[in-house]
Design an enzyme around this catalytic site. Structure first.
Site, PDB file in Angstrom:
ATOM      1  N   LYS A 152       0.830  -1.211   0.000  1.00  0.00           N
ATOM      2  CA  LYS A 152       0.000   0.000   0.000  1.00  0.00           C
ATOM      3  C   LYS A 152       0.864   1.261   0.000  1.00  0.00           C
ATOM      4  O   LYS A 152       0.618   2.198  -0.742  1.00  0.00           O
ATOM      5  CB  LYS A 152      -0.921   0.029   1.235  1.00  0.00           C
ATOM      6  CG  LYS A 152      -1.883  -1.131   1.307  1.00  0.00           C
ATOM      7  CD  LYS A 152      -2.840  -1.007   2.493  1.00  0.00           C
ATOM      8  CE  LYS A 152      -2.190  -1.206   3.844  1.00  0.00           C
ATOM      9  NZ  LYS A 152      -1.743  -2.573   4.135  1.00  0.00           N
ATOM     10  N   ARG A 187      -9.956   0.137   8.244  1.00  0.00           N
ATOM     11  CA  ARG A 187      -9.486  -1.219   8.532  1.00  0.00           C
ATOM     12  C   ARG A 187     -10.571  -2.040   9.199  1.00  0.00           C
ATOM     13  O   ARG A 187     -10.337  -3.196   9.510  1.00  0.00           O
ATOM     14  CB  ARG A 187      -8.273  -1.150   9.460  1.00  0.00           C
ATOM     15  CG  ARG A 187      -6.926  -1.245   8.727  1.00  0.00           C
ATOM     16  CD  ARG A 187      -5.846  -1.092   9.770  1.00  0.00           C
ATOM     17  NE  ARG A 187      -4.582  -1.648   9.413  1.00  0.00           N
ATOM     18  CZ  ARG A 187      -3.559  -0.968   8.905  1.00  0.00           C
ATOM     19  NH1 ARG A 187      -3.696   0.300   8.616  1.00  0.00           N
ATOM     20  NH2 ARG A 187      -2.410  -1.571   8.671  1.00  0.00           N
ATOM     21  N   ARG A 234      11.639  -5.963   5.357  1.00  0.00           N
ATOM     22  CA  ARG A 234      11.374  -4.564   5.037  1.00  0.00           C
ATOM     23  C   ARG A 234      12.197  -3.619   5.910  1.00  0.00           C
ATOM     24  O   ARG A 234      12.330  -3.821   7.113  1.00  0.00           O
ATOM     25  CB  ARG A 234       9.881  -4.304   5.250  1.00  0.00           C
ATOM     26  CG  ARG A 234       9.454  -2.899   4.969  1.00  0.00           C
ATOM     27  CD  ARG A 234       7.985  -2.833   4.751  1.00  0.00           C
ATOM     28  NE  ARG A 234       7.205  -2.856   5.981  1.00  0.00           N
ATOM     29  CZ  ARG A 234       5.902  -2.600   6.013  1.00  0.00           C
ATOM     30  NH1 ARG A 234       5.258  -2.340   4.898  1.00  0.00           N
ATOM     31  NH2 ARG A 234       5.256  -2.631   7.146  1.00  0.00           N
ATOM     32  N   ARG A 259      10.978  -1.677  11.385  1.00  0.00           N
ATOM     33  CA  ARG A 259       9.863  -1.294  12.247  1.00  0.00           C
ATOM     34  C   ARG A 259       9.636  -2.317  13.353  1.00  0.00           C
ATOM     35  O   ARG A 259       9.714  -3.516  13.114  1.00  0.00           O
ATOM     36  CB  ARG A 259       8.594  -1.180  11.402  1.00  0.00           C
ATOM     37  CG  ARG A 259       8.226   0.232  11.052  1.00  0.00           C
ATOM     38  CD  ARG A 259       7.154   0.292  10.017  1.00  0.00           C
ATOM     39  NE  ARG A 259       5.895  -0.324  10.416  1.00  0.00           N
ATOM     40  CZ  ARG A 259       4.794  -0.294   9.677  1.00  0.00           C
ATOM     41  NH1 ARG A 259       4.811   0.327   8.508  1.00  0.00           N
ATOM     42  NH2 ARG A 259       3.694  -0.886  10.074  1.00  0.00           N
ATOM     43  N   ARG A 309      -0.476  -9.346  13.281  1.00  0.00           N
ATOM     44  CA  ARG A 309      -1.049  -8.367  12.329  1.00  0.00           C
ATOM     45  C   ARG A 309      -1.814  -9.069  11.218  1.00  0.00           C
ATOM     46  O   ARG A 309      -2.853  -8.602  10.777  1.00  0.00           O
ATOM     47  CB  ARG A 309       0.068  -7.486  11.745  1.00  0.00           C
ATOM     48  CG  ARG A 309       0.566  -6.449  12.754  1.00  0.00           C
ATOM     49  CD  ARG A 309       1.857  -5.805  12.303  1.00  0.00           C
ATOM     50  NE  ARG A 309       1.713  -4.973  11.143  1.00  0.00           N
ATOM     51  CZ  ARG A 309       2.717  -4.690  10.309  1.00  0.00           C
ATOM     52  NH1 ARG A 309       3.920  -5.200  10.520  1.00  0.00           N
ATOM     53  NH2 ARG A 309       2.514  -3.918   9.273  1.00  0.00           N
TER      54      ARG A 309
END
Ligand code: AMP
Length: 213
Positions: A13, A86, A125, A158, A169
């Site tokens: 996203k 969400r 990431r 992160r 998640r």
């Protein structure tokens, strides 16, 4: 045009939002980024949101809907909503807000990526702390270790991209956010799926095609 971009964590996203914003000058609203900034600055919202974000849980709807209302009061123009809504309650609140403004939401784009790929995308990431550009240790490494190619900022892993939090998640996504596919299908047929696998530029081409832009 207002646009919702949704999908599981790691679907791309943020990357696709950056490409859309560069090309079409839309106003990018990432609720994840807004929350991370609030946490960093220790604002009242940040202090309340921190425990949810760190654990990979959703920040309560009342806080999120309040935040989006505030954003919409300040920012006028075509909004690109990345990470909001969400939950169905958030989607309903957004519809109400946009309809009231006379700019009802016409499309909700869903980035489709298989679960196994999501996990490897998230674990590898790394994100620039200064400009937000995303790298991946194997798929798209920076030229210099931990330094952003774009602005020279420092790259970070992160806290919620750690394996235990990633699992949560993904579960939270399945339970709360995946039902939005049905919501947008059932309300004016606004659900627009896009294959999110592959090179970001290829995904972007598919995205432009379905958006007819
Ligand atoms: P993101 O950067 O979109 O992956 O979001 C990071 C985290 O911020 C999520 O795991 C949630 O804890 C929180 N968050 C972001 N957007 C929302 C939202 N619309 N509703 C609830 N929590 C959110």
């Amino acid at each position: 045009m207002n646009l919702v971009l949704f999908g599981p964590p790691g679907a791309g996203k943020g990357t696709q939002s950056q490409l859309l914003v560069e090309k079409y000058k839309m106003i990018h609203v990432s609720t994840g980024e807004l929350l991370r900034a609030a946490i960093k600055n220790k604002t009242p919202l940040g202090l309340e949101a921190k425990k949810f974000v760190d654990a990979g849980n959703l920040v309560p709807d009342s806080l999120m809907i309040g935040l989006i209302k505030e954003v919409m009061e300040k920012k006028k123009g075509g909004l690109l909503l990345d990470g909001f809504p969400r939950t169905t309650a958030q989607a309903e609140a957004l519809d109400e807000l946009l309809t009231k403004e006379g700019t009802p939401l016409k499309k909700a784009v869903f980035l489709e990526v298989p679960k196994e790929l999501l996990k490897s995308r998230l674990t590898g990431r790394r994100i620039c702390t200064k400009c937000g550009t995303t790298f991946h240790v194997e798929l798209h490494p920076p030229t210099l270790n931990r330094i952003c190619d774009n602005c020279g900022g420092e790259l970070e892993h992160r806290a919620d991209d750690q394996p235990e939090v990633i699992e949560n998640r993904l579960e939270v996504y399945e339970k709360n956010t995946a039902p939005l596919k049905e919501y947008y299908r059932e309300t004016n047929n606004r659900f627009v799926p896009v294959d999110g696998v592959g090179d970001p530029q290829d995904v972007f081409s598919r995205l432009k095609k379905v958006l007819e832009i």
